[in-house]
Design a protein around this motif. Structure first.
Motif, PDB file in Angstrom:
ATOM      1  N   GLU A 225      12.734   2.740  16.221  1.00  0.00           N
ATOM      2  CA  GLU A 225      12.605   4.168  15.912  1.00  0.00           C
ATOM      3  C   GLU A 225      12.077   4.385  14.498  1.00  0.00           C
ATOM      4  OE1 GLU A 225      13.177   6.651  18.160  1.00  0.00           O
ATOM      5  OE2 GLU A 225      13.390   4.948  19.538  1.00  0.00           O
ATOM      6  N   ASP A 226      12.028   3.322  13.722  1.00  0.00           N
ATOM      7  CA  ASP A 226      11.655   3.422  12.303  1.00  0.00           C
ATOM      8  C   ASP A 226      10.177   3.099  12.107  1.00  0.00           C
ATOM      9  OD1 ASP A 226      12.118   3.933   9.656  1.00  0.00           O
ATOM     10  OD2 ASP A 226      12.985   1.968   9.208  1.00  0.00           O
ATOM     11  N   VAL A 227       9.319   3.818  12.831  1.00  0.00           N
ATOM     12  CA  VAL A 227       7.879   3.571  12.777  1.00  0.00           C
ATOM     13  C   VAL A 227       7.251   4.394  11.654  1.00  0.00           C
ATOM     14  CG1 VAL A 227       7.736   3.052  15.236  1.00  0.00           C
ATOM     15  CG2 VAL A 227       7.373   5.403  14.443  1.00  0.00           C
ATOM     16  N   GLY A 228       5.963   4.213  11.485  1.00  0.00           N
ATOM     17  CA  GLY A 228       5.195   5.056  10.574  1.00  0.00           C
ATOM     18  C   GLY A 228       4.342   6.023  11.380  1.00  0.00           C
ATOM     19  N   ALA A 229       4.238   7.248  10.917  1.00  0.00           N
ATOM     20  CA  ALA A 229       3.384   8.243  11.570  1.00  0.00           C
ATOM     21  C   ALA A 229       2.784   9.137  10.487  1.00  0.00           C
ATOM     22  CB  ALA A 229       4.175   9.071  12.575  1.00  0.00           C
ATOM     23  N   CYS A 230       1.470   9.218  10.466  1.00  0.00           N
ATOM     24  CA  CYS A 230       0.797  10.021   9.443  1.00  0.00           C
ATOM     25  C   CYS A 230      -0.453  10.661  10.040  1.00  0.00           C
ATOM     26  CB  CYS A 230       0.459   9.186   8.217  1.00  0.00           C
ATOM     27  SG  CYS A 230      -0.389   7.635   8.575  1.00  0.00           S
ATOM     28  N   LEU A 231      -0.856  11.759   9.445  1.00  0.00           N
ATOM     29  CA  LEU A 231      -1.949  12.577   9.974  1.00  0.00           C
ATOM     30  C   LEU A 231      -3.081  12.678   8.955  1.00  0.00           C
ATOM     31  CD1 LEU A 231      -3.080  14.794  12.008  1.00  0.00           C
ATOM     32  CD2 LEU A 231      -1.822  16.438  10.595  1.00  0.00           C
ATOM     33  N   ARG A 232      -4.306  12.519   9.445  1.00  0.00           N
ATOM     34  CA  ARG A 232      -5.468  12.887   8.636  1.00  0.00           C
ATOM     35  C   ARG A 232      -6.254  13.952   9.383  1.00  0.00           C
ATOM     36  NH1 ARG A 232      -8.752   8.232   7.877  1.00  0.00           N
ATOM     37  NH2 ARG A 232     -10.148   8.958   9.513  1.00  0.00           N
ATOM     38  N   VAL A 233      -6.339  15.119   8.789  1.00  0.00           N
ATOM     39  CA  VAL A 233      -7.130  16.207   9.353  1.00  0.00           C
ATOM     40  C   VAL A 233      -8.521  16.116   8.742  1.00  0.00           C
ATOM     41  CG1 VAL A 233      -7.310  18.694   9.717  1.00  0.00           C
ATOM     42  CG2 VAL A 233      -5.053  17.621   9.508  1.00  0.00           C
ATOM     43  N   ASN A 234      -9.523  15.939   9.568  1.00  0.00           N
ATOM     44  CA  ASN A 234     -10.897  15.755   9.104  1.00  0.00           C
ATOM     45  C   ASN A 234     -11.666  17.064   9.215  1.00  0.00           C
ATOM     46  OD1 ASN A 234     -10.646  12.735   9.008  1.00  0.00           O
ATOM     47  ND2 ASN A 234     -10.387  13.015  11.210  1.00  0.00           N
TER      48      ASN A 234
END
Length: 351
Positions: free
Chosen positions: A198-207
């Motif tokens: 459950e300890d993953v990484g999640a990140c967003l790049r809005v282009n």
């Protein structure tokens, strides 16, 4: 190797350049790609498109996903459980953000240390040829990196919309990892556990890709494979731009309505010992229309060692890659910028 704390040159917003150019004019030399890297269109691509897979269908869905990952490294998924209204709202709030006055956006200007915030370049190489795009980068997981104060406060609904959208992407990431684990003959939770449970990484790049008066000379995003685990792209439904390498050709992806475009990242290539491979892709720009896309990266926990699954190794197929944390690996991208798939080639274990 450490990432510099500031950019090597003053940052110029591509949106401002686009507005200065208007409908004509020339783009600055800093954005003109070498001839061999410029976009081109081939009549041979015709109706070719990455596979579209309905996740609600019963039967062989797992194996269709596996085939798409093996043959293309890309797929589109529909009936994925994310509400169409939420997908539309996510795009709309970011359209509104990028239309804010420049001084509002500048308050969130980023640095190469974490990339979080409002940015206009990838990589810190002085004098590098740049891409025709601006972006906004934010963290969702792990929780200790999530800082809502670094998320734009305008439009007012952005933080609430993106919080719900992020939860849905994380759920969908778990669904796809389970399918891929099963297809590899591994325990269904193998890839999820390799990512950190459950300890993953999640990140967003809005282009954000502004209009470009000379789209044949530049790219919105240079050719690269994604360094993380898996990417969920919410594309612009009206303006095509994503191109996927297929052999010697570039295929312009035709988005299905309210589909997510999903692609394999370098970390799954490593974990699967190259059974599934990440694939180079790039973004072309448009002289008549601006466009926006949301790329959500579902990644391993940054300090976990990532290495080929022992269950997939054979005497005639040893581990192709050394063990390395995701933090160590992605530093290549953060310092060098997009460079095709050279990072995986550089890291291959000697045979």
């Amino acid at each position: 190797m450490a990432c510099p704390s500031d950019w090597p040159e003053p940052i110029v917003r591509v949106q401002s350049l686009s507005e200065k150019c208007g409908g004509g004019g020339r783009i600055p030399e800093r954005y003109v790609k070498p001839v061999e890297s410029r976009p081109w269109w081939s009549d041979e691509e015709g109706e070719a498109n990455i596979p579209v897979i309905d996740l609600a269908e019963e039967g062989d869905t797992i194996w269709r996903v596996a085939e798409a990952c093996r043959e293309w490294g890309f797929l589109q998924v529909v009936n994925h459980g994310v509400r169409a209204e939420l997908m539309d709202a996510a795009q709309e709030v970011w359209w509104q953000f990028f239309q804010q006055p420049m001084e509002v956006k500048q308050a969130y200007a980023n640095s190469p240390t974490t990339y979080e915030g409002y940015g206009s370049r990838l990589g810190v190489e002085k004098g590098a040829i740049l891409d025709w795009s601006d972006y906004y980068y934010l963290h969702y997981l792990p929780c200790n990196l999530r800082d809502y104060n670094k998320w734009p406060s305008l439009p007012i609904s952005l933080r609430e919309v993106m919080d719900e959208y992020s939860r849905e992407i994380v759920r969908l990431g778990g669904v796809l990892l389970k399918m891929l684990s099963i297809s590899l003959g591994l325990r269904q939770d193998f890839l999820q556990n390799s990512f950190g449970g459950e300890d993953v990484g999640a990140c967003l790049r809005v282009n954000y890709y502004p209009k470009c008066p000379q789209p044949d000379l530049t790219l919105g995003l240079s050719s690269h494979s994604d360094p993380g685990g898996m990417t969920f792209l919410l594309p612009d439904q009206n303006v095509p731009g994503l191109q996927v390498r297929r052999g010697d050709h570039w295929i312009t992806v035709k988005p299905a309505p309210h589909a997510f475009i999903v692609n394999i990242g370098d970390q799954i290539q490593v974990l699967s010992n190259a059974i599934y491979k990440s694939v180079e892709h790039r973004v072309i720009v448009n002289s008549a229309q601006e466009r926006i896309s949301l790329a959500y990266f579902y990644n391993p926990k940054s300090d976990l060692l990532i290495q080929p699954a022992k269950e997939l190794l054979e005497p005639d197929r040893p581990a192709l890659y050394p063990a390395m944390t995701f933090d160590e690996y992605r530093l290549f991208i953060r310092t060098k910028g997009p460079k095709g798939k050279s990072q995986l080639g550089d890291l291959k274990s000697p045979t």
